[in-house]
Design an enzyme around this catalytic site. Structure first.
Site, PDB file in Angstrom:
ATOM      1  N   TYR A   1     -51.966  66.419 112.247  1.00  0.00           N
ATOM      2  CA  TYR A   1     -52.930  67.364 111.696  1.00  0.00           C
ATOM      3  C   TYR A   1     -53.672  66.659 110.565  1.00  0.00           C
ATOM      4  O   TYR A   1     -53.061  65.969 109.740  1.00  0.00           O
ATOM      5  CB  TYR A   1     -52.214  68.606 111.135  1.00  0.00           C
TER       6      TYR A   1
ATOM      7  N   GLU B   1     -61.512  70.479 109.992  1.00  0.00           N
ATOM      8  CA  GLU B   1     -60.136  70.277 110.416  1.00  0.00           C
ATOM      9  C   GLU B   1     -60.076  69.610 111.784  1.00  0.00           C
ATOM     10  O   GLU B   1     -60.840  69.979 112.675  1.00  0.00           O
ATOM     11  CB  GLU B   1     -59.496  71.678 110.484  1.00  0.00           C
TER      12      GLU B   1
END
Ligand code: GDP
Ligand code: MN
Length: 384
Positions: A101, A189
């Site tokens: 991530y 993101e």
């Protein structure tokens, strides 16, 4: 303003962040053609603003063009968390070795742009934060110096990235930071950021939210990335009318001049047991066209049982405001009760005009809030 994955990936490409080749399809046949042209396995992905598409069945690996067509058939029209899928992204499928991530947010608590990384990629970061918060590594960029190499390396080490892959990760992280700041993003993101079986970095997904206040002047061109189908229709209409409006779940519509006053108005309603149906700032003054637009927008919400106007006459005079309200109301046909609180310059003259027109007016916010909560409750009871 949120944008779709395929749009966010176009932006990442401009910053040389590796993403898979992909094209958007709006029909199953188109998806098939795209897959045929790739000539290898593809992934068909729902393009909606909601996350968790994978879990909802909106991301499908497709070995052949026929399967891609079938998957597109199933995904198009699907409803994911309230959004209907009108487009799918057909991308070159990647072989995953490991998912990470990597995300950037504006952290209001620390008042910095915070870059977060985790070895637990592919899962929603909120989930990781709940279950294994120690697996989220955070660094805060210096507002003047930006994100430094050593900070990106700190993330890499905390995420357990193999030393041979750290330099590549640092480059991606710094470019992501540049994309974030240059575009005035609120969120940017990549989840998951992967290492492929071949050992290359690849952004498999991308989520981007623009800061709305940066759009008007600094990023006018990004405005055409907006997908109106994904937004609350009333919010779009309000934007066109120059009003800032946010729909809420209560039953008391609010029309207020000034954002701070609008917040105080909502608090007052809550204090007396009411629930605001919206936040609405009509800006300076209360010109009739804006008042009319505000009422029209508020009334598109069927929950609204009463409307509270809270107008402070500063430079704008109270009698002008009152005339604006009357003119606005005359353009609208509604029996929803309205309570008006008007103070400031020439407020007495203003209230007189309202009284002559048989409109309920109040002098203090407390009075007005109590009155409108009572009226709304009565209406709610009647309609039961
Ligand atoms: P989200 O569920 O909305 O976050 O959609 P993602 O684009 O993140 O996809 C969800 C998951 O599907 C990813 O975490 C991957 O595990 C998987 N996935 C997506 N694209 C590919 C791909 O090209 N190859 C493989 N093997 N898996 C993929
Ligand atoms: Mn994802």
């Amino acid at each position: 303003m949120k944008i779709h994955e395929y749009q966010a990936k176009d932006i990442l490409r401009r910053y040389n962040i590796p993403v898979q080749a992909g094209l958007v399809a709006t029909t199953p046949a188109e998806a098939r053609t795209i897959a045929e042209n790739f000539g290898k396995s593809v992934v068909v992905k729902a393009q909606v603003h909601a996350g968790g598409r994978g879990k909802a069945g909106g991301v499908k690996f497709s070995k052949t063009p026929e399967v891609a067509e079938q998957n597109a058939q199933n995904i198009l029209g699907m409803n994911i968390k309230g959004s209907t899928v009108h487009k799918v992204l057909v991308t070159d499928a990647a072989d995953i070795q490991k998912e990470f991530y990597l995300g950037i947010i504006l952290d209001r608590a620390s008042k910095t742009i915070t870059v977060m990384g985790s070895s637990e990629g592919g899962v929603e970061i909120e989930e990781v934060a709940k279950v294994t918060p120690e697996k989220i590594i955070k660094v805060q960029a210096d507002p003047f110096l930006g994100l430094s190499d050593y900070q990106a390396r700190e993330l890499a080490f905390g995420m357990g990235i193999d030393s041979a892959k750290v330099n590549g990760f640092v480059t991606i992280t710094k470019e992501l930071y540049r994309a974030y700041t240059e575009n005035d993003a609120e969120i940017l993101e990549i989840n998951p950021l992967i290492l492929t079986e071949q050992g290359a970095w690849l952004a498999l997904d991308a989520k981007m939210v623009f800061e709305d206040n940066g759009m008007h002047v600094r990023h006018k061109a990004s405005e055409n990335l907006r997908d109106l189908g994904e937004e609350e229709p009333a919010e779009g209409e309000a934007r066109k009318a120059g009003l800032s409006y946010v729909k809420l779940d209560g039953n008391i519509g609010c029309v207020v001049n000034g954002a701070g006053l609008a917040m105080a108005t909502m608090d007052s309603l809550k204090l007396y047991g009411g629930e605001p149906a919206n936040f609405l700032d009509i800006g300076g003054g209360a010109k009739s066209d804006k008042v009319a637009a505000a009422i029209r927008i508020i009334l598109t919400d069927p929950n609204v049982k009463a409307i509270l106007f809270n107008i402070f006459g500063g430079i704008t005079r109270g009698d002008d405001v009152a005339r604006g309200i009357l003119a606005g109301l005359s353009e609208i046909n509604t029996d929803v009760p309205i309570v008006i609180r008007l103070v400031g310059t020439n407020s007495e003259a203003g209230r007189k005009i309202l009284e002559e027109a048989n409109l309920k007016s109040a002098e203090t916010l407390m009075e007005a809030a109590q009155e409108v909560v009572a009226v709304a409750n009565e209406r709610a009871k009647e309609s039961k």
